[in-house]
Design an enzyme around this catalytic site. Structure first.
Site, mmCIF file in Angstrom:
data_model
loop_
_atom_site.group_PDB
_atom_site.id
_atom_site.type_symbol
_atom_site.label_atom_id
_atom_site.label_comp_id
_atom_site.label_asym_id
_atom_site.label_seq_id
_atom_site.Cartn_x
_atom_site.Cartn_y
_atom_site.Cartn_z
ATOM 1 N N ASN A 107 0.835 -1.205 0.000
ATOM 2 C CA ASN A 107 0.000 0.000 0.000
ATOM 3 C C ASN A 107 0.864 1.246 0.000
ATOM 4 O O ASN A 107 1.962 1.274 0.548
ATOM 5 C CB ASN A 107 -0.960 -0.008 1.207
ATOM 6 N N ARG A 108 0.339 2.261 -0.655
ATOM 7 C CA ARG A 108 0.936 3.611 -0.578
ATOM 8 C C ARG A 108 -0.210 4.606 -0.385
ATOM 9 O O ARG A 108 -0.374 5.550 -1.157
ATOM 10 C CB ARG A 108 1.765 3.935 -1.827
ATOM 11 N N GLY A 110 -0.798 6.791 1.957
ATOM 12 C CA GLY A 110 -0.335 8.161 2.225
ATOM 13 C C GLY A 110 -1.191 8.902 3.239
ATOM 14 O O GLY A 110 -1.497 10.084 3.059
ATOM 15 N N PHE A 111 -1.555 8.207 4.302
ATOM 16 C CA PHE A 111 -2.333 8.842 5.397
ATOM 17 C C PHE A 111 -3.585 9.538 4.874
ATOM 18 O O PHE A 111 -3.878 10.688 5.237
ATOM 19 C CB PHE A 111 -1.495 9.863 6.174
ATOM 20 N N SER A 171 5.663 5.192 8.776
ATOM 21 C CA SER A 171 5.005 4.925 7.496
ATOM 22 C C SER A 171 5.978 5.262 6.376
ATOM 23 O O SER A 171 6.621 6.312 6.401
ATOM 24 C CB SER A 171 3.747 5.781 7.343
ATOM 25 N N ASN A 173 5.117 5.954 3.412
ATOM 26 C CA ASN A 173 4.399 6.666 2.347
ATOM 27 C C ASN A 173 4.260 8.164 2.580
ATOM 28 O O ASN A 173 3.550 8.840 1.851
ATOM 29 C CB ASN A 173 3.016 6.035 2.153
ATOM 30 N N THR A 174 4.893 8.665 3.626
ATOM 31 C CA THR A 174 4.932 10.113 3.859
ATOM 32 C C THR A 174 6.395 10.494 3.827
ATOM 33 O O THR A 174 7.179 10.025 4.665
ATOM 34 C CB THR A 174 4.298 10.463 5.223
ATOM 35 N N LYS A 213 5.623 3.679 17.167
ATOM 36 C CA LYS A 213 5.567 2.629 16.139
ATOM 37 C C LYS A 213 6.740 2.792 15.181
ATOM 38 O O LYS A 213 6.922 3.848 14.581
ATOM 39 C CB LYS A 213 4.241 2.706 15.368
ATOM 40 N N ASN A 242 5.875 -1.415 11.356
ATOM 41 C CA ASN A 242 5.083 -0.948 10.222
ATOM 42 C C ASN A 242 5.438 -1.799 8.981
ATOM 43 O O ASN A 242 6.103 -2.819 9.114
ATOM 44 C CB ASN A 242 5.400 0.542 9.984
ATOM 45 N N GLY A 293 3.063 -9.519 9.571
ATOM 46 C CA GLY A 293 3.047 -10.862 8.997
ATOM 47 C C GLY A 293 2.499 -11.943 9.893
ATOM 48 O O GLY A 293 2.830 -13.121 9.722
HETATM 49 C C1 LIG Z 1 -3.661 -0.667 3.594
HETATM 50 C C2 LIG Z 1 -2.813 -0.428 4.813
HETATM 51 C C3 LIG Z 1 -2.846 0.805 5.433
HETATM 52 C C4 LIG Z 1 -2.071 1.046 6.562
HETATM 53 N N1 LIG Z 1 -2.139 2.252 7.177
HETATM 54 C C5 LIG Z 1 -1.431 2.471 8.318
HETATM 55 C C6 LIG Z 1 -1.557 3.682 9.025
HETATM 56 O O1 LIG Z 1 -2.312 4.584 8.651
HETATM 57 N N2 LIG Z 1 -0.809 3.837 10.153
HETATM 58 C C7 LIG Z 1 0.028 2.863 10.633
HETATM 59 O O2 LIG Z 1 0.659 3.060 11.662
HETATM 60 N N3 LIG Z 1 0.138 1.688 9.982
HETATM 61 C C8 LIG Z 1 -0.568 1.471 8.853
HETATM 62 N N4 LIG Z 1 -0.455 0.273 8.206
HETATM 63 C C9 LIG Z 1 0.502 -0.736 8.726
HETATM 64 C C10 LIG Z 1 -0.173 -1.767 9.605
HETATM 65 O O3 LIG Z 1 -0.729 -1.167 10.749
HETATM 66 C C11 LIG Z 1 0.846 -2.822 10.054
HETATM 67 O O4 LIG Z 1 1.843 -2.195 10.821
HETATM 68 C C12 LIG Z 1 1.512 -3.524 8.873
HETATM 69 O O5 LIG Z 1 0.598 -3.753 7.841
HETATM 70 C C13 LIG Z 1 2.131 -4.857 9.294
HETATM 71 O O6 LIG Z 1 1.172 -5.740 9.805
HETATM 72 P P1 LIG Z 1 0.467 -6.879 8.919
HETATM 73 O O7 LIG Z 1 1.547 -7.641 8.229
HETATM 74 O O8 LIG Z 1 -0.341 -7.675 9.907
HETATM 75 O O9 LIG Z 1 -0.411 -6.166 7.942
HETATM 76 C C14 LIG Z 1 -1.228 0.020 7.072
HETATM 77 C C15 LIG Z 1 -1.198 -1.226 6.443
HETATM 78 C C16 LIG Z 1 -1.976 -1.467 5.322
HETATM 79 C C17 LIG Z 1 -1.919 -2.820 4.670
#
Ligand SMILES: Cc1cc2nc3c(=O)[nH]c(=O)nc-3n(C[C@H](O)[C@H](O)[C@H](O)COP(=O)(O)O)c2cc1C
Length: 337
Positions: A107-108, A110-111, A171, A173-174, A213, A242, A293
């Site tokens: 994903n990108r 971007g908040f 993140s 993406n910022t 985080k 993240n 993961g």
């Molecule tokens: C579509 C998407 C959007 C995300 N948006 C944020 C976010 O706004 N803030 C944040 O701290 N992490 C965000 N994450 C990261 C997740 O909170 C998590 O740290 C990361 O996906 C790893 O966990 P996972 O493998 O269980 O997905 C996002 C992840 C995905 C897939």
């Protein structure tokens, strides 16, 4: 049952599937059609009594629009956000990609969020009685030198409504956000936020823990430095991790080279390394919340054995469905030494 639903949802664009699923879930909740699940396997972390150790990671409910419906799936806690002071649209679409062969997403976003005031309004409406984390960030057009101001604004606004506050500096993406993890930036940020926390604790007569985080793409020395700062500034918890910028193992797949953060199965080993490394320095002085993961009980156990106290999932929920919450909650108090 979930795999049948997943088959249909995976025929849609990922972001469309995201909104349809959440809207239907909320509708089912509001119409009392959702079987509310309460999973009890309590754990005390950062002075918070968590009903169970499995949380929803940030990013799925950025604006706090689905808190009660998501909680009804059995989560021990829900983290909303990332929210920024002002609303912002995020990056151009498409910005979310599935890599089913790898059980992963890129994903990108971007908040993309509707701003902190909108989030607070939703939280008030939800009247949620469970554990609610609020994840805060900076607007894309706020210079890194002024980033602290954005975190402070968000912190002041969300403080009365949060069980804990997550400071997201990881993140991918910022632009420039991850630079806040470097020692000089981090020390300034943590000094300001701890000051704010003390002021707000006095004002509201309650102490709300601060979690940081961090990214999975840090060098070992950088992880050590962060751990030392966490101890120095008495931060209440750390979420690791993240999404990653790495593409090992997915480059050959469709969408494998899309820009953004990779999550799900290919992230696990990286996140586990970060958790292990943090634990070396932190021991049990500061709790680690593992994220990255967790697709099955196997990854959940590995994180707990590496010293994590709580687990968070995002991509695992998309690929495995809500049954994963129950399975993980079942192992959350068992640590095999
Ligand atoms: C579509 C998407 C959007 C995300 N948006 C944020 C976010 O706004 N803030 C944040 O701290 N992490 C965000 N994450 C990261 C997740 O909170 C998590 O740290 C990361 O996906 C790893 O966990 P996972 O493998 O269980 O997905 C996002 C992840 C995905 C897939």
């Amino acid at each position: 049952m979930y795999f049948l639903i997943r088959k249909l949802l995976f025929k849609l664009q990922p972001e469309t599937a995201h909104y349809i699923t959440l809207s239907l879930l909320k509708l089912a909740y509001n119409c009392k059609l959702l079987n509310k699940k309460k999973i009890t396997a309590p754990k005390q972390v950062a002075n918070i009594q968590f009903p169970n150790s499995v949380g929803l990671a940030a990013g799925l409910d950025k604006n706090g629009e689905y808190i009660n419906a998501l909680s009804a799936l059995g989560f021990g806690f829900i983290e909303v956000g990332t929210v920024t002071p002002k609303p912002q649209p995020g990056n151009a679409k498409p910005r979310l990609f599935r890599l089913p062969a790898a059980n992963a997403l890129i994903n990108r976003m971007g908040f993309n969020n509707k701003g902190v005031d909108f989030l607070i309004n939703n939280i008030k409406k939800a009247q949620f009685a469970g554990i609610l984390g609020i994840n805060i960030g900076k607007n894309f057009n706020t210079a890194i030198e002024n980033a602290v101001d954005d975190y402070v604004v968000c912190m002041q606004k969300v403080y009365p409504y949060a069980s804990y506050i997550t400071v997201n500096i990881s993140s991918p993406n910022t632009q420039g956000l991850r630079n806040l993890q470097t020692a000089s930036h981090l020390q300034n940020l943590l000094t300001c936020l701890k000051d704010q926390q003390a002021t707000l604790a006095k004002r509201y007569q309650k102490y709300i823990p601060l979690f940081l985080k961090i990214a999975p793409d840090l060098k070992l020395e950088e992880i050590d430095e962060i751990a030392v700062s966490l101890l120095k500034y008495n931060i209440d918890g750390v979420i690791a991790t993240n999404t990653t910028l790495a593409r090992e193992g997915v480059q050959q797949l469709s969408y494998g080279n899309e820009q953004g953060g990779l999550s799900g199965q290919p992230l696990f080993n990286k996140s586990l390394l970060v958790v292990k490394r943090l634990h070396n320095t932190l021991q049990d002085k500061i709790p680690i919340i593992a994220c990255g993961g967790i697709m099955s009980v196997r990854e959940g156990k590995a994180f707990l054995n590496a010293g994590a106290r709580l687990l968070q999932i995002y991509t695992g929920l998309i690929y495995q469905g809500p049954k994963l919450i129950n399975e993980l909650a079942g192992i959350s108090n068992i640590v095999i030494k």
